[in-house]
Design an enzyme around this catalytic site. Sequence first.
Site, short mmCIF file in Angstrom:
data_model
loop_
_atom_site.label_atom_id
_atom_site.label_comp_id
_atom_site.label_asym_id
_atom_site.label_seq_id
_atom_site.Cartn_x
_atom_site.Cartn_y
_atom_site.Cartn_z
N ARG A 113 -0.28 -7.96 14.09
CA ARG A 113 -0.87 -7.02 13.14
C ARG A 113 -1.58 -7.76 12.02
O ARG A 113 -2.62 -7.31 11.54
CB ARG A 113 0.21 -6.08 12.58
CG ARG A 113 0.61 -5.00 13.59
CD ARG A 113 1.91 -4.35 13.22
NE ARG A 113 1.86 -3.68 11.94
CZ ARG A 113 2.88 -3.59 11.10
NH1 ARG A 113 4.04 -4.13 11.40
NH2 ARG A 113 2.75 -2.97 9.96
N LYS A 130 0.83 -1.21 0.00
CA LYS A 130 0.00 0.00 0.00
C LYS A 130 0.86 1.27 0.00
O LYS A 130 0.65 2.16 -0.80
CB LYS A 130 -0.91 0.05 1.24
CG LYS A 130 -1.91 -1.08 1.36
CD LYS A 130 -2.88 -0.85 2.49
CE LYS A 130 -2.25 -0.75 3.86
NZ LYS A 130 -1.64 -2.02 4.35
N ARG A 164 -9.66 1.07 8.33
CA ARG A 164 -9.16 -0.24 8.76
C ARG A 164 -10.23 -1.05 9.48
O ARG A 164 -9.99 -2.18 9.86
CB ARG A 164 -8.00 -0.01 9.72
CG ARG A 164 -6.63 -0.26 9.03
CD ARG A 164 -5.76 -0.66 10.07
NE ARG A 164 -4.40 -0.93 10.05
CZ ARG A 164 -3.38 -0.25 9.61
NH1 ARG A 164 -3.53 0.82 8.94
NH2 ARG A 164 -2.17 -0.65 9.82
N ARG A 199 11.86 -5.12 5.85
CA ARG A 199 11.47 -3.77 5.47
C ARG A 199 12.17 -2.72 6.32
O ARG A 199 12.26 -2.85 7.54
CB ARG A 199 9.96 -3.64 5.64
CG ARG A 199 9.40 -2.28 5.34
CD ARG A 199 7.96 -2.37 4.97
NE ARG A 199 7.08 -2.23 6.11
CZ ARG A 199 5.76 -2.04 5.99
NH1 ARG A 199 5.20 -2.01 4.80
NH2 ARG A 199 5.02 -1.93 7.05
N ARG A 244 10.93 -0.34 11.69
CA ARG A 244 9.88 0.11 12.58
C ARG A 244 9.82 -0.73 13.85
O ARG A 244 10.10 -1.93 13.82
CB ARG A 244 8.53 0.03 11.86
CG ARG A 244 8.31 1.22 10.97
CD ARG A 244 7.14 1.06 10.07
NE ARG A 244 5.96 0.47 10.70
CZ ARG A 244 4.78 0.38 10.09
NH1 ARG A 244 4.65 0.86 8.87
NH2 ARG A 244 3.76 -0.17 10.68
P1 AMP Z 1 0.64 1.14 9.38
O1 AMP Z 1 1.74 2.12 9.26
O2 AMP Z 1 -0.50 1.45 8.43
O3 AMP Z 1 1.09 -0.29 9.29
O4 AMP Z 1 0.03 1.32 10.85
C1 AMP Z 1 0.81 1.09 12.01
C2 AMP Z 1 -0.04 1.11 13.26
O5 AMP Z 1 -0.74 2.36 13.35
C3 AMP Z 1 -1.16 0.07 13.29
O6 AMP Z 1 -0.68 -1.18 13.77
C4 AMP Z 1 -2.15 0.72 14.24
O7 AMP Z 1 -1.73 0.62 15.58
C5 AMP Z 1 -2.05 2.19 13.84
N1 AMP Z 1 -2.99 2.56 12.75
C6 AMP Z 1 -2.68 3.03 11.51
N2 AMP Z 1 -3.77 3.30 10.80
C7 AMP Z 1 -4.84 2.98 11.59
C8 AMP Z 1 -6.24 3.00 11.41
N3 AMP Z 1 -6.80 3.39 10.26
N4 AMP Z 1 -7.00 2.59 12.45
C9 AMP Z 1 -6.47 2.19 13.63
N5 AMP Z 1 -5.15 2.11 13.85
C10 AMP Z 1 -4.33 2.51 12.85
#
Ligand code: AMP
Length: 214
Positions: free
Chosen positions: A166, A13, A88, A122, A155
């Site tokens: 996750r 993404k 999400r 990553r 990360r």
């Molecule tokens: P990402 O960078 O998209 O993988 O997001 C990393 C973390 O941010 C996730 O594991 C959640 O804890 C939080 N997060 C990101 N986007 C959302 C969302 N739309 N809703 C809830 N938590 C989010």
Amino acid sequence: MKIVMLGPQGSGKGTYSSRLSPILGIPQISSGDIMREEIAKESPLGIKVKEYMDKGILVPDDIVIQIIKDRLKKPDCEKGFIFDGFPRTLNQARELEKITKIDVVIYLDVPEWILLKRLGSRVSCEKCKEIYNLINIKPKREGICDKCGGRLIQREDETPEAIKKRLKEYEENTQPLIDYYKSKGILKTVKCYKFETPPEEKVEEIAAILRGLK
Ligand code: AMP
């Protein structure tokens, strides 16, 4: 055009959105990146979301929706945007509908073995957030971002344990969005079944789908 990129962690993404953004002239909006920036600034919002993010669990919907509402007020969103990591949950998708109308949802269909291999290797730029993969999307200089010269870091939520959590969380909360958007007739599936496929190839495939919608 208002676009949602949907898919599990590691499906591409962020990688595809960051390349599509300059092609389409619309911003990439990553809820995860916005919250990581708040954490780095140690803002009140950052302090609130850190405990969820470190554990690899979802930040509560009301917090995320407010972040998105604020982001959409910025003038660069006038012509559209690419959501990366939002919505999400079904609740977020329903709330989003009250704010704006999404034109298309690109669902990245990627098998789990590819996700695990990518997430484990990553790294991303501390400054501009560009994503690399130490197996097949390597930076030219080790540890340094090609785009801005920033430091490349792994990360904190990309330990094997947090990755597993996750992915499970994705299955439970986000996967239902596939049927949700399918039933609305705006879901386009992009199959990514090979690890080595260069991102540019998939970006072109997605761009062609978007051109077909105009
Ligand atoms: P990402 O960078 O998209 O993988 O997001 C990393 C973390 O941010 C996730 O594991 C959640 O804890 C939080 N997060 C990101 N986007 C959302 C969302 N739309 N809703 C809830 N938590 C989010």
